[in-house]
Structures are given as structure tokens and as C-alpha cells.
Design an enzyme around this catalytic site. Structure first.
Site, mmCIF file in Angstrom:
data_model
loop_
_atom_site.group_PDB
_atom_site.id
_atom_site.type_symbol
_atom_site.label_atom_id
_atom_site.label_comp_id
_atom_site.label_asym_id
_atom_site.label_seq_id
_atom_site.Cartn_x
_atom_site.Cartn_y
_atom_site.Cartn_z
ATOM 1 N N HIS A 1 -3.629 7.187 2.006
ATOM 2 C CA HIS A 1 -3.958 5.828 1.567
ATOM 3 C C HIS A 1 -5.341 5.488 2.091
ATOM 4 O O HIS A 1 -5.677 5.750 3.253
ATOM 5 C CB HIS A 1 -2.913 4.849 2.104
ATOM 6 C CG HIS A 1 -3.311 3.419 1.962
ATOM 7 N ND1 HIS A 1 -3.783 2.893 0.780
ATOM 8 C CD2 HIS A 1 -3.328 2.397 2.873
ATOM 9 C CE1 HIS A 1 -4.057 1.613 0.954
ATOM 10 N NE2 HIS A 1 -3.804 1.292 2.211
ATOM 11 N N ASN B 1 -10.081 -0.483 -0.334
ATOM 12 C CA ASN B 1 -8.627 -0.360 -0.258
ATOM 13 C C ASN B 1 -8.025 -0.962 -1.522
ATOM 14 O O ASN B 1 -8.045 -2.174 -1.707
ATOM 15 C CB ASN B 1 -8.121 -1.084 0.989
ATOM 16 C CG ASN B 1 -6.617 -1.000 1.166
ATOM 17 O OD1 ASN B 1 -5.891 -0.583 0.263
ATOM 18 N ND2 ASN B 1 -6.138 -1.403 2.327
ATOM 19 N N CYS C 1 0.809 -1.229 0.000
ATOM 20 C CA CYS C 1 0.000 0.000 0.000
ATOM 21 C C CYS C 1 0.838 1.272 0.000
ATOM 22 O O CYS C 1 0.333 2.354 -0.331
ATOM 23 C CB CYS C 1 -0.938 0.000 1.192
ATOM 24 S SG CYS C 1 -2.041 -1.437 1.248
#
Length: 319
Positions: free
Chosen positions: A246, A276, A113
Site C-alpha cells: 500500500h 496515497n 486502504c
């Protein structure tokens, strides 16, 4: 002195939408349970014949058009991904071929990520060193392909997509300061430990996450690195126009904004509609806010992300 600036942004989301209600038909969960714990309402799922490089291509073409450049001007391609098309060659090389441009360096970075942050900082260094003039930096994932759809702790969280930027040489600062970090001691709280050996998959091929441990680590790490980035750049929290975090969990995003004393009205949030998307989430959010007019030229933007490794980072820039 040579600096780097973002010349254009682009993104791509697969057409298939998986809502919480539909997901609840496959696993023991509910829309209320997912929203209350994560903030996510739906996510995108790549078609069976779509690979990471295909998603990256769509995002790249949108960024090239946004920047108003000829694709042959690109002399560096960096793709951040943890779900490549194949073991090798890299998604970046496959994408280079699909774009029809050849010769310049092309490689992947793997920081899950946080991958887009790592790729962006690497491209910035290339440009400042005079090794590139226009870099294509992409975060692209088909993370849903490594999910256990019977594990509601993880399958509700993730989606597929790609986001891209064109970074170009400039005589005025764009990327102003950045900090990257990693700590492999936390490798066991978020991972996909499988490997290929002898033509077979060895180990668990699904994403594993210790949610509470990840939450606890992420909140502190993101707050610390964001504050250090601003302090070292000599920029006050009040000078930040937009935070582009993020998109992992709404509670993590809200906690980070609180630590930075930023109202949520100045935080770009795409999590409810996208889930996500790992390395793709920051460039996807950035492109969304650029295209809807919230982020405008001359504004101060702080990007930050964290992922398995653990790896994390923050980038302060003038858009």
C-alpha cells in the site's frame, strides 16, 4: 481443486495533476517538507463530474482488455472503496450497469486502504467455492473529496484513482496464501466520523489522522502479517520476487522492506507520482509494474496493505 489466478490488470488516474508546488499555494507547506516526510511529489485529482464508479469503469475496461475476456464472462464484481458515489446502491452495482452486464453478485467492501486486499481474498474464496469463475475486483477512490485543504497533515497525502484485476478460476495456484486482520480499538487514530441524519451531515466530514500513531502501528502490523503469511505458506523471504505494498508513506514502505530483507529494487513504488490512493493504491501499483514489464508470469508477488479500522492484510500469489 479449484484455484484463482490474476488474468489481467488495469488502472486509471484522473488527468488533473496537483503538484506539491501548486499545493503549497493553497496551504502552508513546501515541496521539501512533503517529500522529506512522505516521499510524495504529486497526486491526481478527479474532475468535479467524475464519480468513483467512473474511475472504476476505466480501470475495469483496461483489466478486461488485459485479460482478453468478454465482459459478459464476469460473474462477480467487488469494489473496495470508502468514497462511494452515494449511500446506496453500491459502486459495484452502479459499475455493473455501466459495464452492461447483469445478474451476478456485485457488492462493495469497506476496509479503507486495506479494502483491495479484503476484496481480493473474498473473490478468491468465491472462486474456490465454485460460486464464481471470473471476478472483477477493483479498488477505487475519490478521497480528495473528504480532505480539509487547510490541514497540511492530511491534504498533502492523498490522491484519486482506480485499479482493477480480473481473477479467474484455474487448475494451478495463483493466490497461494492470505491473511486478513482488524482491530477496532484503533478506530480513533484514522477516521472520517461524519454521518447523515435528518438530511444533514453530523460530525466532522473530513479525514482525520494521528500520523505518528498510524506510523507506529502500521510498521509493526505490516511486518508481522507479511512474515506470518510467508511462514504459513512455507515461502522464504528470499523467494519473493516483488513486494507490492500500500502506497501510504515511503518510510513505512522502506521499513516493511527492511523487515522482509528485501532491497528497494524489488519493491513497487508509485507513491511519488500518485500519493496515497487508499483502496486503489495496491492495484494501481500492481498494474504499473505488470505493464512496464517488471512483474512477469510465474513470479512470486507479495501484496500488503493497512488502513483505518484498523484493518490490514497480506496476499501471496504467483502472477
Amino acid at each position: 481443486m479449484i484455484y484463482s489466478r490474476i488474468l489481467g490488470t488495469g488502472s486509471y488516474l484522473p488527468p488533473t495533476v496537483l503538484s506539491n508546488a501548486t499545493l503549497a499555494e493553497r496551504v502552508e507547506t513546501s515541496d521539501e517538507w512533503i517529500v522529506s516526510r512522505t516521499g510524495i511529489r504529486e497526486r491526481r485529482i478527479a474532475d468535479p463530474d467524475q464519480k468513483t464508479s467512473d474511475l472504476a469503469l476505466h480501470a475495469a475496461e483496461a483489466a478486461i482488455a488485459s485479460a482478453g475476456i468478454d465482459r459478459n464472462e464476469i460473474d462477480l464484481i467487488i469494489v473496495a472503496t470508502t468514497t462511494p458515489d452515494m449511500v446506496f446502491p453500491s459502486v459495484a452495482c452502479l459499475l455493473q450497469e455501466k459495464l452492461g452486464i447483469h445478474g451476478g453478485p456485485a457488492f462493495d467492501v469497506q476496509a479503507v486502504c486495506a479494502g483491495f486486499m479484503y476484496g481480493l481474498v473474498t473473490a478468491d474464496a468465491y472462486i474456490k467455492a465454485g460460486l464464481a469463475t471470473k471476478a472483477l475486483v477493483i479498488g477505487a477512490e475519490v478521497l480528495t473529496r473528504i480532505l480539509d485543504w487547510e490541514d497540511r497533515r492530511t491534504c498533502v497525502l492523498f490522491g484519486d484513482g482506480a485499479g482493477a484485476v480480473i481473477l479467474g478460476a484455474s487448475d494451478t495456484p495463483g493466490i497461494r496464501h492470505a491473511k486478513l486482520a482488524a482491530d477496532g480499538r484503533y478506530k480513533d487514530i484514522l477516521n472520517t466520523p461524519a454521518q447523515i441524519s435528518g438530511g444533514k451531515i453530523q460530525g466532522m466530514p473530513y479525514l482525520f489522522m494521528d500520523g505518528p500513531a498510524v506510523f507506529k502501528f502500521a510498521v509493526k502490523a505490516l511486518a508481522d502479517i507479511a512474515n506470518k503469511t510467508l511462514s504459513e505458506a512455507g515461502v522464504a523471504q528470499s523467494e519473493v520476487d516483488w513486494l507490492v505494498p500500500h502506497q501510504a508513506n515511503l518510510r513505512i514502505i522502506e521499513s516493511t522492506a527492511k523487515h522482509l530483507k528485501l532491497p528497494m529494487e524489488r519493491v513497487i513504488v508509485t507513491l511519488p507520482e500518485q500519493g496515497n490512493t487508499s483502496a486503489a493504491s495496491i492495484p494501481l501499483a500492481l498494474d504499473t509494474a505488470v505493464r512496464d514489464g517488471r512483474i512477469q508470469r510465474g513470479q512470486t508477488v507479495l501484496l500488503e496493505g493497512i488502513g483505518g479500522g484498523f484493518a490490514w492484510g497480506a496476499v501471496l500469489l504467483t502472477y
